[in-house]
Write a protein that holds these residues in place. Structure first.
Motif, PDB file in Angstrom:
ATOM      1  N   TRP A   1      83.342 -14.026 104.268  1.00 35.00           N
ATOM      2  CA  TRP A   1      82.843 -14.611 105.041  1.00 35.00           C
ATOM      3  C   TRP A   1      83.287 -13.907 106.227  1.00 35.00           C
ATOM      4  O   TRP A   1      84.272 -13.920 106.739  1.00 35.00           O
ATOM      5  CB  TRP A   1      83.282 -16.188 105.196  1.00 35.00           C
ATOM      6  N   PHE A   2      82.168 -13.381 106.896  1.00 36.19           N
ATOM      7  CA  PHE A   2      82.354 -12.317 107.870  1.00 36.19           C
ATOM      8  C   PHE A   2      81.812 -12.956 109.425  1.00 36.19           C
ATOM      9  O   PHE A   2      80.482 -12.978 109.472  1.00 36.19           O
ATOM     10  CB  PHE A   2      81.732 -10.899 107.709  1.00 36.19           C
ATOM     11  N   GLU A   3      82.338 -13.174 110.340  1.00 33.38           N
ATOM     12  CA  GLU A   3      82.083 -14.108 111.332  1.00 33.38           C
ATOM     13  C   GLU A   3      81.396 -12.819 112.575  1.00 33.38           C
ATOM     14  O   GLU A   3      82.219 -11.806 112.677  1.00 33.38           O
ATOM     15  CB  GLU A   3      83.357 -14.939 112.245  1.00 33.38           C
ATOM     16  N   THR A   4      80.309 -12.983 112.893  1.00 33.86           N
ATOM     17  CA  THR A   4      79.788 -11.877 113.810  1.00 33.86           C
ATOM     18  C   THR A   4      79.640 -12.512 115.256  1.00 33.86           C
ATOM     19  O   THR A   4      79.162 -13.768 115.293  1.00 33.86           O
ATOM     20  CB  THR A   4      78.279 -11.586 113.311  1.00 33.86           C
TER      21      THR A   4
ATOM     22  N   LEU B   1      78.758 -12.793 103.266  1.00 37.51           N
ATOM     23  CA  LEU B   1      78.069 -13.997 104.016  1.00 37.51           C
ATOM     24  C   LEU B   1      78.394 -13.792 105.408  1.00 37.51           C
ATOM     25  O   LEU B   1      79.529 -13.889 105.844  1.00 37.51           O
ATOM     26  CB  LEU B   1      78.585 -15.496 103.512  1.00 37.51           C
ATOM     27  N   ARG B   2      77.379 -13.457 106.041  1.00 34.64           N
ATOM     28  CA  ARG B   2      77.690 -13.140 107.711  1.00 34.64           C
ATOM     29  C   ARG B   2      77.387 -14.669 108.280  1.00 34.64           C
ATOM     30  O   ARG B   2      76.309 -15.390 107.898  1.00 34.64           O
ATOM     31  CB  ARG B   2      76.390 -12.271 107.979  1.00 34.64           C
ATOM     32  N   VAL B   3      78.404 -15.166 109.089  1.00 30.53           N
ATOM     33  CA  VAL B   3      78.193 -16.424 109.928  1.00 30.53           C
ATOM     34  C   VAL B   3      78.346 -15.785 111.226  1.00 30.53           C
ATOM     35  O   VAL B   3      79.207 -15.432 112.083  1.00 30.53           O
ATOM     36  CB  VAL B   3      79.424 -17.276 109.515  1.00 30.53           C
ATOM     37  N   PRO B   4      77.368 -16.266 112.328  1.00 30.43           N
ATOM     38  CA  PRO B   4      77.330 -16.014 113.508  1.00 30.43           C
ATOM     39  C   PRO B   4      78.509 -16.687 114.360  1.00 30.43           C
ATOM     40  O   PRO B   4      78.694 -17.968 113.947  1.00 30.43           O
ATOM     41  CB  PRO B   4      75.855 -16.521 114.126  1.00 30.43           C
ATOM     42  N   ARG B   5      79.292 -16.260 115.064  1.00 29.05           N
ATOM     43  CA  ARG B   5      80.181 -17.137 116.033  1.00 29.05           C
ATOM     44  C   ARG B   5      79.324 -18.145 117.032  1.00 29.05           C
ATOM     45  O   ARG B   5      78.738 -17.507 117.759  1.00 29.05           O
ATOM     46  CB  ARG B   5      80.941 -16.050 116.606  1.00 29.05           C
ATOM     47  N   GLU B   6      79.873 -19.548 116.649  1.00 30.88           N
ATOM     48  CA  GLU B   6      79.433 -20.522 117.487  1.00 30.88           C
ATOM     49  C   GLU B   6      80.397 -21.490 117.668  1.00 30.88           C
ATOM     50  O   GLU B   6      81.272 -21.631 116.731  1.00 30.88           O
ATOM     51  CB  GLU B   6      78.022 -21.100 116.725  1.00 30.88           C
ATOM     52  N   ARG B   7      80.453 -22.202 118.861  1.00 33.49           N
ATOM     53  CA  ARG B   7      81.406 -23.317 119.095  1.00 33.49           C
ATOM     54  C   ARG B   7      82.945 -22.662 118.917  1.00 33.49           C
ATOM     55  O   ARG B   7      83.465 -23.513 118.276  1.00 33.49           O
ATOM     56  CB  ARG B   7      80.972 -24.618 118.479  1.00 33.49           C
TER      57      ARG B   7
END
Ligand SMILES: Cc1cc2nc3c(=O)[nH]c(=O)nc-3n(C[C@H](O)[C@H](O)[C@H](O)COP(=O)(O)OP(=O)(O)OC[C@H]3O[C@@H](n4cnc5c(N)ncnc54)[C@H](O)[C@@H]3O)c2cc1C
Length: 240
Positions: A151-154, A174-180
């Motif tokens: 799980w890679f936070e972008t 799994l790319r996960v945009p950084r939010e909140r």
């Protein structure tokens, strides 16, 4: 450079100091720079186990500041390695942005390297952001055939071009945009872990994001795996 009281404590702990010299600078993306350095013998002291990191010393406001950075592609034969910097506002990031061949930086080796997981896990669960990318990649390189979910936070579209060393077949990215402030990553891991987790007793989890996201994820993984002391490694890499 004198390293102040932190340096004095590290010296008492027998930490070793080295001078690194930049030999090349490469912009991997607009927000990410890789510096190749000669290590001045550092690799003999640090070793090259996955996730090995060093303390770099920067001067700001007349005072020394230490920041942790991970060895990238260390080559013991030549004594060289790279350092990858996620760029943002910050003393270390500013230095890396401007660094040119011939520039030098002091580094201290101290801190136990990661104990490799024993026995060899059947599955890796790796969670990190751009600061953790060098360490994530070192773990993927060290376990090329072990099934792994990453799980890679972008932080933005530019991070899509960052080199995550997943191999088709054993590895899932799994790319996960950084939010909140990291909350989206925590939600995504919670939602998708049941789909990707094989036998819970055979998995090994490694987590490195900002400090509060890391804490939330570590709590979740420790509850999901039966032997959390052996199966979960978590370290906050930066303070939001
Ligand atoms: C063991 C370990 C290994 C690490 N390895 C690496 C590595 O290889 N590459 C790497 O890039 N980082 C790595 N880090 C993280 C790095 O040490 C921190 O990001 C550090 O705070 C950066 O220092 P700075 O002086 O640039 O910014 P600071 O002065 O610490 O912070 C300035 C501002 O930037 C924000 N900030 C700090 N880091 C980040 C970030 N990553 N993303 C967004 N905002 C940020 C802070 O919240 C603050 O507002 C590692 C950390 C640890 C603990």
């Amino acid at each position: 450079m004198g390293h102040g009281w932190e340096g004095a404590v590290l010296r008492l702990l027998r930490a070793k100091d080295f001078a690194l010299t930049v030999t090349a600078s490469e912009r991997l993306t607009p927000d990410y720079v890789r510096l190749r350095v000669t290590g001045g013998g550092l690799l003999d002291a640090s070793g090259t186990l996955p996730t090995t990191w060093v303390r770099l010393w920067f001067r700001r406001g007349g005072r020394p500041h230490q920041r942790a950075y991970t060895l990238v592609d260390p080559d013991p034969a030549s004594g060289t390695f790279s350092l990858d910097f996620a760029l943002h506002a910050g003393t270390a990031a500013d230095w890396a942005r401007a660094a040119r061949p011939g520039d030098t930086i002091e580094a201290t080796v101290h801190g136990a390297p990661l104990t490799p997981p024993q026995p060899e896990p059947a599955q890796l669960l790796l969670i990190g952001d751009t600061a953790a990318l060098p360490a994530l990649n070192s773990l993927l390189d060290a376990h090329p055939d072990t099934p792994a979910t990453v799980w890679f936070e972008t932080r933005g579209p530019g991070d899509a071009d960052l080199p995550v060393r997943v191999r088709p077949g054993p590895h899932t990215l799994l790319r996960v945009p950084r939010e909140r402030a990291g909350a989206r990553l925590v939600e995504e891991v919670r939602a998708t872990l049941p789909r990707y987790l094989g036998a819970p007793a055979d998995a090994w989890a490694w987590i490195a994001c900002d400090t509060s996201t890391t804490r939330a994820l570590a709590t979740h993984l420790r509850a999901a795996l039966p032997a959390p002391r052996r199966q979960v490694r978590a370290q906050g890499y930066w303070r939001p």
